[in-house]
Design an enzyme around this catalytic site. Structure first.
Site, mmCIF file in Angstrom:
data_model
loop_
_atom_site.group_PDB
_atom_site.id
_atom_site.type_symbol
_atom_site.label_atom_id
_atom_site.label_comp_id
_atom_site.label_asym_id
_atom_site.label_seq_id
_atom_site.Cartn_x
_atom_site.Cartn_y
_atom_site.Cartn_z
ATOM 1 N N ASP A 1 0.858 -1.184 0.000
ATOM 2 C CA ASP A 1 0.000 0.000 0.000
ATOM 3 C C ASP A 1 0.895 1.234 0.000
ATOM 4 O O ASP A 1 2.118 1.140 0.148
ATOM 5 C CB ASP A 1 -0.881 -0.045 1.255
ATOM 6 C CG ASP A 1 -2.093 0.871 1.171
ATOM 7 O OD1 ASP A 1 -2.252 1.565 0.150
ATOM 8 O OD2 ASP A 1 -2.886 0.874 2.131
ATOM 9 N N GLU B 1 2.615 5.163 -3.894
ATOM 10 C CA GLU B 1 2.567 6.167 -4.973
ATOM 11 C C GLU B 1 3.883 6.941 -5.153
ATOM 12 O O GLU B 1 4.180 7.281 -6.309
ATOM 13 C CB GLU B 1 1.413 7.141 -4.731
ATOM 14 C CG GLU B 1 0.050 6.539 -4.884
ATOM 15 C CD GLU B 1 -0.339 5.641 -3.712
ATOM 16 O OE1 GLU B 1 -1.147 4.721 -3.905
ATOM 17 O OE2 GLU B 1 0.187 5.856 -2.605
ATOM 18 N N ASP C 1 -9.366 3.926 -1.889
ATOM 19 C CA ASP C 1 -10.195 4.309 -0.749
ATOM 20 C C ASP C 1 -11.572 4.800 -1.168
ATOM 21 O O ASP C 1 -11.870 6.001 -1.127
ATOM 22 C CB ASP C 1 -9.484 5.373 0.074
ATOM 23 C CG ASP C 1 -8.166 4.863 0.641
ATOM 24 O OD1 ASP C 1 -7.990 3.639 0.686
ATOM 25 O OD2 ASP C 1 -7.330 5.686 1.024
#
Length: 985
Positions: free
Chosen positions: A564, A567, A641
């Protein structure tokens, strides 16, 4: 995002206040993301400049003269490659810069157009900057994204050449042509004589060339003639009208981005002639058929942005950037598909406009003006590198793209089952209790997930010793039931003395650096953190060592990984990410590689999972949030999300479809919605939809109520259990679809334009889809209180209801309304298909491995059908050694046959343990939907297999409405891996 919680804070008030403010701003309850935290085009210097450049060109119209031309004397074509120099005129005095261009014609029929900037000498590099960043344009995107398909077609040939341009024929049967115009520079790509794609069609190409940073002299400073002459010769000025305010420095949200290389964006307009629909460029929360971006009714006012970002509670129907970026766009018109792949890993914006074209007004009476889709691609740095695909079918595009960037990795079979997750299961006892209750209520699942709270104070590769006292015991408990554990591991490493991972990262020099060359320190879940630089081979090797069982203590063979925040997410960074002037391996700036950063971390974890134990050759399963072209080779993704709302349920389908057509089909969305508490109807409908996501995971925020399926009141628990059991019964069909995705890049769930490229009425439909090549047509219900579904029928084939086998009254190009009460999933069988199922209910896929099969045959209008089954051990790489079963099933007339799909001599294959066990697996039952009336009197069929003839009973039934019939043959007993025939005569 993993979710919200209290990070370990520094005792210093200033730091505490900083982190507290950041976390509050990120996690204050809201209905949508704070869009002001992310740039619009006019807040991004290079986007604003290039949009203004385009506006100026459009305003000038026919008087606009694009400043790019190819010098005929410097152009050549040899062995499938065209090489030349583009001269860019940069001022009124006629000064130019040289831009080498290479057009490569590949054996696949793909063309590649690459434009670079001619390198400067050492003296010029010194002028350029004094930082540690590399002086040339970033040229390593290919290293991460491309794995094959670059072999040049030496049969490509010159069809015509003159001082004004060159025409080159290439591709299958020389049906493709590239017409390269020298002045102004542009390229037309043709198929069968018709133009489909034009590069620089409107003259919007702009490559911001190198220039030195010239400080304005003080009034008293003397400027010599020699210095002025050198400046004019070495780096002529651009027109004074250019906006220089963001050339060397740019500020947003209190963060300043130094730009040691100055402006270096690349922009190009690409026109799809005669194409009204374009698709792709994920990830965005909008319709599959991309919208125009220049304002007006039904249009966006911003370009689509590709800049991987941590965007929580993202807004819908927006071109706003999300977590991943795949710069692949396809254009569709009746019976024709073309596409482009923009290989650039920097921040990118894409404008889309549509224009009617009718050169002959009389043509309006013969179908009217055609629509051209005009796109404008703008990237902050790097090369101008474009791959052009001329189709002509969607399958051709995905196949060619797959040859370049790779195809979906063959997954672990368990990963196609249901995944149970929340942020967070609080202890090993909690995990075991969830597992027990799923069993108690006979709810199948395969994987339970752990979010960040399982660690010791957010230190990855550790366990909270108070709450997870016995992770090995927990893992063994799951393993007995055939289940797996997934643990989250993120790229930020807690900066605290005595933590072995942090200590090693620093001592080995493997962290991302700031612009001054020191380890970059930012804030994420652990508080102060460093980031592994996964661009470095040494970092990948070190990272791999951390996953060894003797180092990641508590992990087991049934432990898999979730990446996770890659980015990367940096809570106190610009736009919640890393500063662009940070430095990576090789001294490349982060601005150059931002969009591929997530892939490099995903890759490092994938490599780690391959090597965590010597001799353990098992397929990795690694989920990623951030991705780029090529990430499909490494695992699965999810859409981040989302919210527990009907709108987000509806938005998930086009988002997942966009992933599939863009080469990354192993995709899903958080079932139930990550943020918030879904009402029971919404949760039930979401599980029904999720049962048809390639990646199927329920997930929830730490502040959301517990919502495991067994907690729900009836009838919702039973409704969700039925959806899960449907998913598990169809696992053989899903696995076969993944096999094809692995072979040729084909989507796993397929939009109508992909399956029916001749049916224009389906081109903008993105709320229904086919599952692989099964003929299963799904239309999930995504609206509250909706008890019917309108399904678009794209062809003249017969369709049946999946659950009751009724023949439906369908008509091509029309919508069919079907009943869809809460307990029902609108699911149709298309005639002409055969697909495999496993009908014995089990609690996990591991326990189904050696169950017998059921075949479902949906008879076509012509009375035939065909399909296939691919199966291997679902775990190892033995399938690469021929250890698999691949069968083709075909119904012709009154005979149903199973044959080896690839024509292999299976008897010559030495059987491993798995193949030996599969000898005992058979086809137990066959259901023939649309059975002919001539079978009504039959009581048995003849089965011939391995030289023996036996009989099996046949039961013939009429559907409830009496308008259709189906037959069931039971106890067939023919081996799933053998040739057999069944005669209904």
């Amino acid at each position: 995002m993993a979710g919200a919680g209290t990070s370990q804070l520094s005792p210093r008030w200033a730091v505490f206040l900083c982190l507290f403010t950041i976390l509050c701003s990120l996690f204050t309850p809201a209905v949508a993301v704070k869009e002001n935290d992310f740039k619009k085009c006019d807040q991004s210097g290079f986007c604003k400049r290039n949009r203004a450049y385009a506006d100026n060109a459009v305003a000038l119209g026919s008087s606009w003269q694009a400043p790019y031309k190819i010098v005929p004397g410097l152009a050549s074509f040899k062995d499938g490659q065209f090489n030349a120099i583009i001269l860019k005129t940069i001022d009124e005095q006629g000064n130019t810069v040289r831009l080498p261009i290479t057009v490569s014609f590949l054996k696949s029929g793909t063309a590649r157009v690459t434009v670079d900037e001619q390198r400067r000498q050492e003296k010029d590099i010194e002028l350029r900057h004094n930082s540690g960043a590399r002086p040339e344009r970033y040229n390593e995107a290919e290293k991460w994204a491309i794995v094959g398909g670059l072999e040049v077609d030496k049969n490509a040939k010159v069809a015509h050449e003159s001082e004004t341009g060159i025409k080159i024929q290439y591709g299958p049967d020389s049906a493709f042509e590239a017409d390269i115009n020298y002045e102004p520079y542009s390229i037309e790509f043709k198929r069968d004589g018709a133009t489909h794609i034009r590069l620089n069609d409107r003259g919007l190409m702009n490559l911001e060339h190198w220039r030195p940073k010239i400080e304005k002299p003080e009034p008293e400073k003397k400027g010599g003639e020699e210095g002025q002459e050198e400046k004019k010769e070495e780096a002529p000025e651009v027109p004074a009208s250019a906006d220089e305010s963001t050339w060397w420095e740019e500020t947003f949200g209190g963060n300043t981005d130094s730009k040691p290389r100055g402006p270096e964006s690349v922009a190009l307009d690409i026109t799809f002639l005669g194409y009204e629909h374009v698709y792709g460029i994920p990830e965005h929360a909008g319709p599959l058929s991309l919208k125009e971006t220049r304002g007006g009714e039904g249009k966006y006012s911003e370009p689509y942005r590709l800049y991987n970002s941590d965007v929580f509670e993202y807004v819908l129907d927006s071109p706003m950037t999300l977590y991943g970026a795949i710069p692949l766009m396809q254009a569709q018109r009746k019976d024709s598909t073309v596409g482009v792949f923009w290989l650039n890993t920097a921040e990118t914006w894409v404008d889309i406009t549509k224009a009617k074209e009718s050169k002959n007004p009389l043509a309006l009476s013969v179908g009217g003006a055609k629509t051209n889709t005009q796109t404008h691609w703008i990237s902050e740095s790097g090369l101008m590198d474009v791959f052009v695909f001329l189709g002509p079918t969607p399958r051709d595009i995905t196949k060619s793209y797959g040859e370049l960037t790779g195809t979906t990795a063959m997954p672990q079979e368990f990963s196609l089952g249901y995944h149970q997750c929340r942020w967070n299961y609080v202890s090993d006892d909690d995990v075991k209790e969830v597992d027990r209750k799923m069993d108690r209520y006979k709810i199948p699942y395969d994987v339970i997930w752990l979010d960040i709270e399982y660690t010791d104070d957010r230190k990855y590769f550790t366990w909270d010793n108070d709450m997870f006292k016995d992770p090995i015991g927990m893992g063994k408990h799951l393993d007995v039931h055939g289940r797996k554990l997934v643990a989250i591991i993120d790229p930020h490493i807690k900066n605290v003395a005595g933590y072995h991972v942090s200590d090693e990262l620093k001592s080995k020099g493997l962290a991302v650096k700031n612009k001054d060359g020191n380890d970059f320190d930012g804030w994420c879940w652990p508080g102060s953190s460093y980031w592994i630089d996964a661009f470095s081979p040494a970092a990948i090797k070190w990272w791999s060592s951390l996953f060894n069982y003797d180092r990641f203590k508590g992990s087991m063979e049934n432990t898999f990984i979730w990446n996770d925040m890659n980015e990367p997410s940096v809570f106190n960074g610009p736009e919640v990410t890393m500063p662009k002037d940070n430095l990576h391996h090789g001294n490349w700036e982060h601005r150059d590689v931002h969009n591929v950063n997530g892939l490099t971390f995903h890759n490092a974890t994938f490599e780690a999972m391959l090597s965590r134990k010597k001799g353990e050759l098992r397929r990795p399963f690694v989920l990623t949030r951030s991705f780029y072209a090529g990430s499909q080779r490494l695992g699965a993704m999810w859409t981040g999300d989302n919210q527990a709302s009907w709108e987000h349920l509806g938005a998930a389908i086009p988002m997942i479809l966009a992933q599939g057509i863009s080469g990354f089909p192993f995709a899903g969305a958080d079932v139930g919605g990550f943020f918030g508490n879904p009402e029971l109807e919404l949760q039930s409908r979401w599980y029904q939809a999720g049962a048809f996501y390639p990646f199927f995971r329920g997930h929830a925020h730490i502040d959301a109520r517990r919502r495991e399926p067994f907690l729900l009141a009836e009838p919702h628990r039973s409704i969700i259990t039925s959806a899960l059991r449907l998913r598990y019964s169809l696992l053989p069909a899903w696995y076969t679809a993944f096999y094809h995705a692995n072979k040729d890049g084909s989507p796993i769930i397929r939009p109508l334009y992909w399956t029916h490229p001749s049916e224009e009425g389906g081109f903008d439909i993105d709320d229904q889809f086919f599952v692989g090549s099964t003929g299963l047509l799904v239309k999930p219900v995504v609206e509250k209180d909706k008890t019917t579904a309108d399904i678009y029928i794209p062809d003249d084939e017969v369709y049946y209801d999946y659950f009751n086998y009724k023949k439906l009254a369908t008509s091509k190009g029309k919508h069919l309304t079907v009943d869809a009460p809460l307990e029902s999933i609108p699911l149709l069988l298309r005639g002409g298909h055969i697909f495999p199922r496993r009908d014995t209910p089990r609690r996990s896929s591991q326990l189904m491995k050696f169950d017998d099969y059921t075949l479902v045959v949906a008879v076509s209008k012509k009375g035939d059908a065909e399909g296939e089954l691919y199966v291997d051990d679902g775990d190892s790489f033995d399938y690469e050694k021929g250890q698999y079963i691949h069968r083709k099933f075909k119904l012709e007339g009154s005979t149903l046959a199973s044959t080896e799909a690839e024509g292999r001599d299976v008897k010559s294959i030495k059987e491993g343990e798995w193949l030996k066990r599969m000898r005992g697996v058979s086809v137990d039952k066959i259901i023939i939907v649309g059975a002919p009336s001539s079978w009504a009197s039959k009581k048995e069929v003849v089965v011939e297999s391995e030289g023996k003839k036996t009989t099996a009973p046949l039961d013939y039934h009429k559907t409830e409405d009496g308008k259709n019939a189906y037959a069931i043959v039971r106890g067939i007993g023919a081996g799933i891996g053998t040739d057999w025939t069944i005669s209904f005569a």
